[in-house]
Structures are given as C-alpha cells and as structure tokens.
Scaffold this motif. Structure first.
Motif, short mmCIF file in Angstrom:
data_model
loop_
_atom_site.label_atom_id
_atom_site.label_comp_id
_atom_site.label_asym_id
_atom_site.label_seq_id
_atom_site.Cartn_x
_atom_site.Cartn_y
_atom_site.Cartn_z
N PRO A 244 21.08 1.37 -10.04
CA PRO A 244 20.38 1.40 -11.33
C PRO A 244 18.88 1.45 -11.14
CG PRO A 244 21.30 -0.77 -10.90
CD PRO A 244 21.86 0.14 -9.86
N PRO A 245 18.18 2.23 -11.97
CA PRO A 245 16.74 2.41 -11.75
C PRO A 245 15.91 1.27 -12.31
CG PRO A 245 17.43 3.72 -13.62
CD PRO A 245 18.67 3.03 -13.09
N SER A 246 14.83 0.97 -11.61
CA SER A 246 13.80 0.10 -12.16
C SER A 246 12.82 0.91 -13.01
CB SER A 246 13.04 -0.60 -11.03
OG SER A 246 13.89 -1.38 -10.23
N ILE A 247 12.63 2.17 -12.64
CA ILE A 247 11.74 3.08 -13.37
C ILE A 247 12.46 4.41 -13.50
CG2 ILE A 247 9.50 4.25 -13.40
CD1 ILE A 247 8.41 2.02 -11.64
N LEU A 248 12.47 4.96 -14.72
CA LEU A 248 13.07 6.26 -14.99
C LEU A 248 11.99 7.20 -15.51
CD1 LEU A 248 15.47 8.22 -15.38
CD2 LEU A 248 15.83 7.16 -17.64
N VAL A 249 11.75 8.28 -14.75
CA VAL A 249 10.75 9.28 -15.13
C VAL A 249 11.50 10.52 -15.63
CG1 VAL A 249 8.77 10.65 -14.39
CG2 VAL A 249 9.17 8.40 -13.36
N LEU A 250 11.21 10.91 -16.85
CA LEU A 250 11.86 12.08 -17.46
C LEU A 250 10.81 13.12 -17.79
CD1 LEU A 250 14.33 10.34 -19.96
CD2 LEU A 250 14.91 11.46 -17.80
N PHE A 276 19.61 4.54 -24.07
CA PHE A 276 19.50 4.16 -22.65
C PHE A 276 18.77 2.83 -22.49
CE2 PHE A 276 17.69 4.22 -18.39
CZ PHE A 276 18.78 4.62 -17.63
N HIS A 277 17.78 2.58 -23.33
CA HIS A 277 17.07 1.30 -23.26
C HIS A 277 18.00 0.14 -23.63
CE1 HIS A 277 13.92 -1.69 -23.57
NE2 HIS A 277 14.27 -1.94 -24.83
N ALA A 278 18.92 0.36 -24.57
CA ALA A 278 19.88 -0.69 -24.92
C ALA A 278 20.85 -0.97 -23.79
CB ALA A 278 20.63 -0.29 -26.19
N ILE A 279 21.22 0.07 -23.02
CA ILE A 279 22.13 -0.11 -21.90
C ILE A 279 21.43 -0.78 -20.72
CG2 ILE A 279 23.57 1.12 -20.21
CD1 ILE A 279 24.07 3.24 -22.33
N SER A 280 20.20 -0.36 -20.45
CA SER A 280 19.44 -0.89 -19.30
C SER A 280 18.07 -1.38 -19.78
CB SER A 280 19.28 0.20 -18.23
OG SER A 280 18.56 -0.29 -17.12
N PRO A 281 18.01 -2.57 -20.38
CA PRO A 281 16.74 -3.03 -20.95
C PRO A 281 15.67 -3.34 -19.92
CG PRO A 281 18.38 -4.77 -21.04
CD PRO A 281 19.10 -3.55 -20.57
N ASN A 282 16.05 -3.55 -18.67
CA ASN A 282 15.06 -3.86 -17.64
C ASN A 282 14.44 -2.62 -17.00
OD1 ASN A 282 15.44 -6.66 -17.90
ND2 ASN A 282 17.22 -6.61 -16.54
N THR A 283 14.87 -1.46 -17.40
CA THR A 283 14.33 -0.22 -16.86
C THR A 283 13.13 0.24 -17.68
OG1 THR A 283 16.51 0.45 -16.06
CG2 THR A 283 14.84 2.18 -16.27
N ILE A 323 9.95 0.80 -27.04
CA ILE A 323 11.10 0.49 -26.17
C ILE A 323 10.62 0.00 -24.81
CG2 ILE A 323 12.62 2.13 -27.35
CD1 ILE A 323 12.11 4.11 -25.10
N GLY A 324 9.37 -0.43 -24.73
CA GLY A 324 8.85 -0.96 -23.47
C GLY A 324 8.52 0.07 -22.44
N GLY A 325 8.37 1.33 -22.82
CA GLY A 325 8.03 2.39 -21.87
C GLY A 325 6.63 2.91 -22.08
N LEU A 326 6.36 4.07 -21.53
CA LEU A 326 5.05 4.69 -21.68
C LEU A 326 5.18 6.20 -21.64
CD1 LEU A 326 3.85 5.77 -18.63
CD2 LEU A 326 3.95 3.32 -18.24
N SER A 327 4.18 6.87 -22.20
CA SER A 327 4.09 8.33 -22.20
C SER A 327 2.90 8.73 -21.34
CB SER A 327 3.95 8.86 -23.63
OG SER A 327 3.83 10.26 -23.63
#
Length: 375
Positions: A244-250, A276-283, A323-327
């Motif tokens: 499972p990823p700690s960081i996902l870059v799309l 995906f954030h609901a499935i893996s909230p720590n990513t 969702i705790g991410g960034l752009s």
C-alpha cells in the motif's frame, strides 16, 4: 598455666633473659611494635587470677587492639617478622633504602597478626577478656561497577548486531518477510509517466528521483493512452501486487480533455479520489496538474483546450486539500517552450522529461511535509 609459667621462668633465667623481660615490660617504640604484639596484655595477681590491664597501658600510643598470645605464638610471629624483613632487604636492593623503611614503618600489630597465620582472634582470646577491634575493609563495590556496566553494554551491542544480521539473512535466504520501513510511493499515469520512467533509468537521479533509498521506494506504472475511467481498474490490480502506498502521484486527465465536458471530467476525478481516500486514509494523494501541449490529439483548437486545462487545474487545486492531498503545478513547463517537446508537439523531449521528473520529485518532498507522517 603452670607449664607456661615454667617456660617464662626458664626464659628469664637464661643469659639474656633479664634484657628480654625488660623489653617485654617497657613501652614499645616504633621499631618494636611487632614484638609488643607477642607480649601478654594481662598481668597475673598473687592470687592466681588474671587482671586486665588498663586500656592506656595495653595500647600505649596508637590505641589499636593487640591479641593475647602465648610464647609459642610470639616465636612464630618473630620468625614471620624476620622473614618479612629479609624479603624487604631483597626488595630494597632494587627499590632503594627509602622504600624498605616506608614498608617497615607502615606495618601495624594488627597486620603482623594476620601475617602470623591466625585468622580467628575471637577463639584465641580468653573469656572475659577484651575483644579485638576489627578494622573494616574498604568497599570494593564501586571498583567492580564499571566493568559490569561495560560488560552489559557489550552484551546489548552484540544482541543488536545479531538481530540485524538475522534480518539480513532472512531477507537474503527467502525467509519470512521483515517489517518494511520504506515509504512506498506510487507514480501512475499515461504516456508521460511511461517515458519519464524510461528516462529516469538512464539519469543520475535514478528511478528513485534522488530520494534516499533508506526512506523511499518509488514504483512506476505508466500506461500509454490511459484515460481517467480506466484508473479504477489499474488501482485495484496494483493494490493486489504492490504494498500500500504512503504517497500516490497521479498524472492523468490530459487525454480526456476534448472528449468529455469539463464538468463531467471534474466530477469523475473528485469521485474516484474521494473513494480512494476513504479506502486508504493514510495515503497522501498528489494530483500532478495537466501540462500544456503544443498539439492536442482530441482537438485542433489549441486555445480552447488551454482554457479547459487551466480550469481543471484550478478546480483540483481547491479540492485536494479537502482530502488531505495536494495539487502540484509544473511551473517550468507552463510556458510551452518548443524545445521541451518532441516533433509531434505532444510528448516531452529529453530536457522536458528531466524537468518533469524534477517536478515529480518536488511534489513527493512536499507530500512529506503535508502529511506522510500520518501513515
């Protein structure tokens, strides 16, 4: 007791008996301390009873305890003193006369008694007589503590080294899996990710993008021609194969511009990323913004496509923090410089790929600050 008195009278009647008796009765000097220990510390009265001497007479100078001994024991102590003096004379030849005098003057009656070989003063003393004073020995616990601590440290270090060697042997021999301390990074996208991965394999920054191998492990998945509606399928397969990823870059969505309305495309992106954030909230999810192109395969209207691109990027810039991410915006590629593209005007040249990989590296480092510690 009568036999002892006879021996005493016989010794006193000899040629030097009177001088010997006077030495026993006179106060001891510094050089005669050992002979004083062999003399009796009690006097016998005319009635045949033993009377203890006053403490001042028994211990004339130093106040130290002496033990009551028989003439035979005194003779044994005299022989031990003569033997020690002979040893000191032998040692004085190598150490000098000063060392011999210092050793002779430092001896005490108590120590001479120990050299005589008698270790039970309580059994030799008469009942009712004074008990000898025992000199306490200096404690040796402090001296022994330091080696014990050092030995404990050596054992602890050896245990840590053996544990690390066991982990390495298990990994090398195909043993049971050991807990992975890496931060796993997934990079997923269309042909831009495909060619960027190939470029990284031949560059000094490697496929790990100059990130420390001890802390990060970067995994690439580039599918040429990938569109957004295919993302769910690839993520499901990768979750079964990769950790499972700690960081996902799309980096995705550029192939959908012109084929979908901007509103519909944004709706799909927000829906899938929210799931995906609901499935893996720590990513931590990074949306790599859509970069400009000199030519769009879905439309010849470059200006219209550019407006749609900027609209999507602005909308995602506002959505990702929810969702705790960034752009991440690739500023170096925003100008649309022709030298950054190949002859088709769609894909990056080698220089463009290096700048693109540099942007991916920066986005991962930003994700560490944003919230990779939540994992």
């Amino acid at each position: 007791m009568e036999s002892l008195m006879k021996l005493l009278l016989n010794r006193a009647s000899e040629e030097d008996g009177e001088a010997w008796l006077r030495r026993c009765l006179e106060p001891a000097t510094a050089s005669e301390d050992e002979e004083e220990a062999s003399c009796s510390t009690s006097q016998r009265t005319s009635a045949g009873q033993w009377v203890d001497e006053p403490a001042e007479e028994r211990y004339p100078r130093r106040g130290m305890a002496t033990r009551r001994s028989s003439p035979a024991a005194a003779g044994t102590e005299d022989a031990a003193v003569d033997e020690n003096m002979a040893a000191e004379v032998g040692g004085g030849q190598s150490g000098g006369r000063t060392g011999g005098k210092r050793a002779a003057s430092s001896r005490s009656p108590a120590s001479s008694g120990r050299r005589g070989g008698t270790k039970k003063p309580a059994t030799q003393a008469k009942k009712g007589g004074p008990s000898p004073v025992e000199v306490p020995r200096p404690p040796s616990v402090v001296r022994n503590q330091q080696p014990a601590v050092g030995q404990a440290n050596k054992l602890q270090n050896s245990a840590v080294q053996s544990e690390s060697m066991d982990r390495a042997s298990q990994q090398g021999a195909g043993g049971p899996p050991v807990a992975d301390l890496h931060r796993t990074v997934w990079i997923l996208g269309h042909s831009f990710i495909h060619w960027a991965h190939k470029r990284a394999t031949h560059r000094p920054y490697t496929v790990n993008l100059s990130l420390q191998p001890e802390s990060f492990r970067v995994l690439w998945k580039g599918v040429r021609g990938l569109q957004w509606h295919q993302l769910h399928f690839h993520l499901s397969r990768l979750l079964q194969v990769w950790p499972p990823p700690s960081i996902l870059v799309l980096h995705l969505g550029g192939n959908d511009l012109g084929n979908l309305r901007t509103v519909d495309l944004l709706s799909c992106i927000k829906r899938d990323l929210g799931r995906f954030h609901a499935i893996s909230p720590n990513t931590v999810i990074i949306f790599s913004e859509i970069v400009p192109r000199l030519a769009w395969l879905s439309s010849d209207m470059r200006r219209v496509m550019e407006r749609m691109r900027k609209r999507v990027n602005r909308a995602m810039e506002k959505f990702m923090p929810t969702i705790g991410g960034l752009s991440y915006r690739h500023i170096d590629l925003e100008g649309g410089v022709p030298g950054f593209y190949t002859s088709d005007g769609v894909h990056f040249s080698e220089i463009g790929l290096d700048l693109f990989n540099l942007g991916l590296q920066s986005s991962i480092e930003m994700a560490v600050v944003v919230g990779v510690g939540r994992a």
